[in-house]
Design a protein around this motif. Structure first.
Motif, PDB file in Angstrom:
ATOM      1  N   ASP A  65      45.718  65.422  14.575  1.00 31.84           N
ATOM      2  CA  ASP A  65      46.898  64.770  14.020  1.00 31.84           C
ATOM      3  C   ASP A  65      47.045  63.325  14.458  1.00 31.84           C
ATOM      4  O   ASP A  65      47.731  62.556  13.819  1.00 31.84           O
ATOM      5  CB  ASP A  65      48.164  65.534  14.447  1.00 31.84           C
ATOM      6  N   TYR A  66      46.430  62.981  15.589  1.00 32.57           N
ATOM      7  CA  TYR A  66      46.792  61.666  16.093  1.00 32.57           C
ATOM      8  C   TYR A  66      46.066  60.494  15.450  1.00 32.57           C
ATOM      9  O   TYR A  66      46.432  59.351  15.692  1.00 32.57           O
ATOM     10  CB  TYR A  66      46.797  61.592  17.612  1.00 32.57           C
ATOM     11  N   TYR A  67      45.068  60.736  14.606  1.00 38.30           N
ATOM     12  CA  TYR A  67      44.445  59.612  13.893  1.00 38.30           C
ATOM     13  C   TYR A  67      45.396  59.082  12.840  1.00 38.30           C
ATOM     14  O   TYR A  67      46.014  59.851  12.104  1.00 38.30           O
ATOM     15  CB  TYR A  67      43.124  60.032  13.255  1.00 38.30           C
ATOM     16  N   THR A  68      45.511  57.753  12.786  1.00 41.42           N
ATOM     17  CA  THR A  68      46.512  57.142  11.902  1.00 41.42           C
ATOM     18  C   THR A  68      45.917  56.087  10.973  1.00 41.42           C
ATOM     19  O   THR A  68      46.615  55.588  10.103  1.00 41.42           O
ATOM     20  CB  THR A  68      47.606  56.456  12.737  1.00 41.42           C
ATOM     21  N   GLY A  69      44.668  55.703  11.190  1.00 41.83           N
ATOM     22  CA  GLY A  69      44.063  54.657  10.358  1.00 41.83           C
ATOM     23  C   GLY A  69      42.647  55.056   9.980  1.00 41.83           C
ATOM     24  O   GLY A  69      42.410  56.159   9.491  1.00 41.83           O
ATOM     25  N   THR A  70      41.717  54.154  10.270  1.00 43.09           N
ATOM     26  CA  THR A  70      40.325  54.424   9.961  1.00 43.09           C
ATOM     27  C   THR A  70      39.835  55.678  10.684  1.00 43.09           C
ATOM     28  O   THR A  70      40.165  55.888  11.852  1.00 43.09           O
ATOM     29  CB  THR A  70      39.469  53.213  10.394  1.00 43.09           C
ATOM     30  N   VAL A  71      39.077  56.499   9.989  1.00 42.74           N
ATOM     31  CA  VAL A  71      38.434  57.660  10.627  1.00 42.74           C
ATOM     32  C   VAL A  71      36.945  57.662  10.279  1.00 42.74           C
ATOM     33  O   VAL A  71      36.539  57.133   9.241  1.00 42.74           O
ATOM     34  CB  VAL A  71      39.079  58.998  10.190  1.00 42.74           C
ATOM     35  N   TYR A  72      36.156  58.236  11.212  1.00 43.08           N
ATOM     36  CA  TYR A  72      34.699  58.223  11.056  1.00 43.08           C
ATOM     37  C   TYR A  72      34.107  59.610  11.247  1.00 43.08           C
ATOM     38  O   TYR A  72      34.556  60.356  12.123  1.00 43.08           O
ATOM     39  CB  TYR A  72      34.021  57.351  12.120  1.00 43.08           C
ATOM     40  N   GLU A  73      33.076  59.868  10.486  1.00 43.74           N
ATOM     41  CA  GLU A  73      32.155  60.962  10.805  1.00 43.74           C
ATOM     42  C   GLU A  73      30.758  60.443  10.534  1.00 43.74           C
ATOM     43  O   GLU A  73      30.575  59.524   9.741  1.00 43.74           O
ATOM     44  CB  GLU A  73      32.435  62.193   9.933  1.00 43.74           C
ATOM     45  N   THR A  74      29.784  61.034  11.216  1.00 42.05           N
ATOM     46  CA  THR A  74      28.412  60.566  11.040  1.00 42.05           C
ATOM     47  C   THR A  74      27.533  61.775  10.757  1.00 42.05           C
ATOM     48  O   THR A  74      27.565  62.753  11.506  1.00 42.05           O
ATOM     49  CB  THR A  74      27.920  59.864  12.314  1.00 42.05           C
TER      50      THR A  74
END
Lengths: 455, 455
Positions: free
Chosen positions: A281-290
């Motif tokens: 829940d705490y991600y609020t902007g850019t997110v990444y996966e690789t």
């Protein structure tokens, strides 16, 4: 004496020396790369007070935590490197300078059900940038660029960093009036790769979530937006003007995409992907996966994102940040399992084995000192063994060079240097022997720990 | 939201960034030095099955162990790196090549009473050479020579490696017919520095041990043998011929002394010292302790010795070895506490801070890439802050160089490089800027992490 069977707990990786050497090379590349980008190394305790470590409480993770009493103190082993970072920053706030850039490579513990490729003790290799109150968007592009550099230096080629922005997702769901249900929707949409669009639609319109067919169609249409980054961004522009949060997210994504190119990440290696949400829940902007292009089944090998409040459980200070984490132990396991490790890498414990052929070891010791002073990793084989056994020792360990030092060589002031791979043998004064070996090693150590197909 | 007070458990070292950078330098020197001598890195789990870890059982240590259940598994945290090594070698015997030379730098756990300078989580930095059945005496000289190298590279000068041989001690007590009491005697003699000769004599002739006055006198006379190494060896020759074990020990000590010199350890840095016994029963030959000449009160900073049976609790294989261990966390604490750390060492997280003076960060990113490719640790200050705040950021972190990149510089194809220590500023094309900064860093990074008086 009765013996105890020596064994290592299941879910705990313990490597043989050549594999350990491979692992060390990968960890060293991460340390070097993180340092080149100005991150400072941290090392926090493995054990924390349970009250502190579990301040956030609840959740899936809690059951997996190694928690125990020592005397009357309630202790837990860390299960990630983010909570200890939050504690550290809150605790040392007055002594740190912001933006605070730190890396940490360390073991964490989760009592997961043991199964192949799942680890209870594993390394995470994290970088985070923490701002004091504010943090510029450019950091959100630099973080994946560092990962691109690190993986490339390791020799990994066919991977892709997939980028999204939570503001776009949250803004989009707000447009549809579905903000309250966005968590459930995102968790369902996350299953798209596994169960397909039809089943996702069925779940979305099912009793639990209860969307209308139109809403489900809108969502599936949205996450079906594909193409090169320019195309995806263009498609997203079609939604602009309907919700402020969405528009902000789209601006951020455009900026991140632009800077990623400036940071030297080729478009083949990053993709705007609207299906990436990250559970936390705490991600609020850019997110990444690789993902590894040839092994999507193993999931993300490196994930993270932007958050607004690192340490809210410890302090009132607003500490936004952006970070990313490599699950190094699992990555190593997968690479070895899938045959990605470079078998030609020099994993010997030494570059040179000196075989003294005289009773007195002093000349051998003196030559070894010369070699070591020149940065050549050197062993002296001082054991009372047959010549053949000594050569076999070097062979088994794949030590690239053997140096023979007998009466003749000592008298002539030379060393007989044999390249064990080619069989070539030369007699050289020690200074030249050092230069000869260093040239060979330069060639030998050129390889990367990973060998991938071309990208 | 109610907050949890962020805190670190007592007895757990957690460093601020500059100190952590110092610590990392010391650890890096150990890794490099151990590698140069052909030791392979190992990394064993922090957690082991209690049955395996405590196979030896009993003893002082057991009470201090962090032991707990997870589900129905009885687990313990490792309390040293030797038991895990024994387990590893026994378990992987068939896949290792002997002599097996490994180093390990890792955390261990002991629930000691918390007091200043005592740690419950601390690093040990160990090297061991393990033979299969046999192991040559030359290893017993190489091990302390490696320690000499490592400490010297760190900048430590005024230390001394003190060497003895258990065969000499055991042989001597056998001469006096006191083999059965040798353990008690050695433990008592160990107190010599603390309580003095008279009290030691009183304890030896007291009820518990019950020696005759003659025997006590003989022992005190023996351990009073002092002088330079040649003098001590000469005095020991006076006892030759009375017991075979003693004679073997004396031969070994002579050989070790000779090779220590060949390995380049000056006589100022090693001393034959008959009072060194090492408490542990398993040492059977050469034993080592290392003291800081100006701080004898802190005890040994690096100890070890020769043992005959590394893994007897796990295997019938005879695995003799020799090893030494640095208590790195405690050593670091003492060095910091006593003012030994080099305050001029470059502990900044970056070598260069780039201050972009334009809206678009792309030219700054491009310059940063050039710097990083040249091995210069570089940060871009991309935050929306005032110029003064940005300079203050570099000042606080002691970043040595700041690079200004404004419209003018970009147009002229140069960067303005300011040395923050001297205040000197030059405008240079990027290739020359790189060379300029590298020259400065070479100078700056020349220092050792420790600054000691001359030896």
């Amino acid at each position: 004496m009765s013996k105890v069977q020596p064994r290592t707990l299941s879910g705990f990786m313990e490597l043989l020396p050549p594999q350990q050497a491979q692992f060390e090379r990968m960890a060293a590349i991460l340390r070097e790369t993180y340092s080149l980008y100005g991150f400072t190394p941290l090392d926090t305790p493995l054990i924390e007070s349970s009250e502190v470590l579990l301040a956030k409480g609840g959740g899936e993770t809690e059951k997996q935590i190694y928690r125990f009493m020592k005397g009357d103190t309630d202790l837990s082993l860390r299960f990630d490197l983010t909570v200890p970072l939050a504690k550290y920053v809150a605790q040392n706030y007055g002594q740190l300078t912001f933006p605070f850039r730190r890396f940490q490579i360390g073991k964490v513990y989760r009592g997961e059900r043991a199964q192949r490729g799942r680890f209870r003790e594993f390394y995470q290799a994290d970088i985070d940038v923490i701002g004091d109150g504010k943090l510029d968007i450019s950091n959100e592009a630099e973080i994946p660029a560092i990962i691109y550099q690190a993986f490339s230096k390791m020799g990994l080629r066919r991977f892709q960093i997939r980028v999204n922005n939570r503001k776009i997702l949250n803004g989009f769901y707000a447009m549809l009036g579905l903000t309250d249900k966005s968590g459930d929707i995102m968790r369902t949409v996350d299953k798209l790769d596994k169960i397909g669009g039809e089943k996702v639609a069925a779940l979305l319109t099912g009793e639990d979530i209860g969307l209308t067919q139109d809403q489900a169609d809108e969502i599936l249409k949205f996450i079906a937006i594909k193409g090169c980054n320019g195309e995806v961004l263009a498609a997203l522009e079609g939604y602009r003007g309907r919700h402020a949060l969405f528009d902000t997210g789209l601006d951020e994504l455009r900026t991140v995409t632009k800077y990623l190119a400036a940071f030297g990440v080729p478009e083949s290696h990053f993709a705007v992907d609207l299906t990436i949400a990250r559970g936390l829940d705490y991600y609020t902007g850019t997110v990444y996966e690789t993902t590894m292009l040839d092994h999507p089944e193993i999931g993300s090998i490196c994930s993270g994102g932007r958050y607004d409040n690192l340490a809210e459980y410890y302090t009132d200070k607003q500490l936004p940040g952006v970070g990313i984490s490599i699950g190094l132990t699992r990555l190593f396991f997968v690479l070895e399992d899938q045959g990605y490790l470079n078998q030609n890498l020099n994993t010997a414990p030494a570059d040179v084995l000196i075989l003294p052929m005289t009773e007195d070891l002093s000349p051998a010791i003196s030559l070894a000192t010369t070699m070591r002073d020149a940065g050549i990793r050197t062993q002296i084989h001082g054991e009372q063994k047959k010549f053949k056994q000594k050569i076999s020792y070097a062979d088994k360990l794949a030590i690239p060079y053997v140096v023979f030092l007998g009466e003749d060589e000592i008298r002539a002031g030379v060393a007989a240097v044999k390249d064990l791979r080619t069989g070539e043998q030369v007699k050289l004064p020690s200074v030249e022997a050092v230069a000869h070996i260093r040239r060979g090693l330069e060639q030998l150590n050129r390889g990367t720990p990973i060998r991938d197909r071309e990208s």
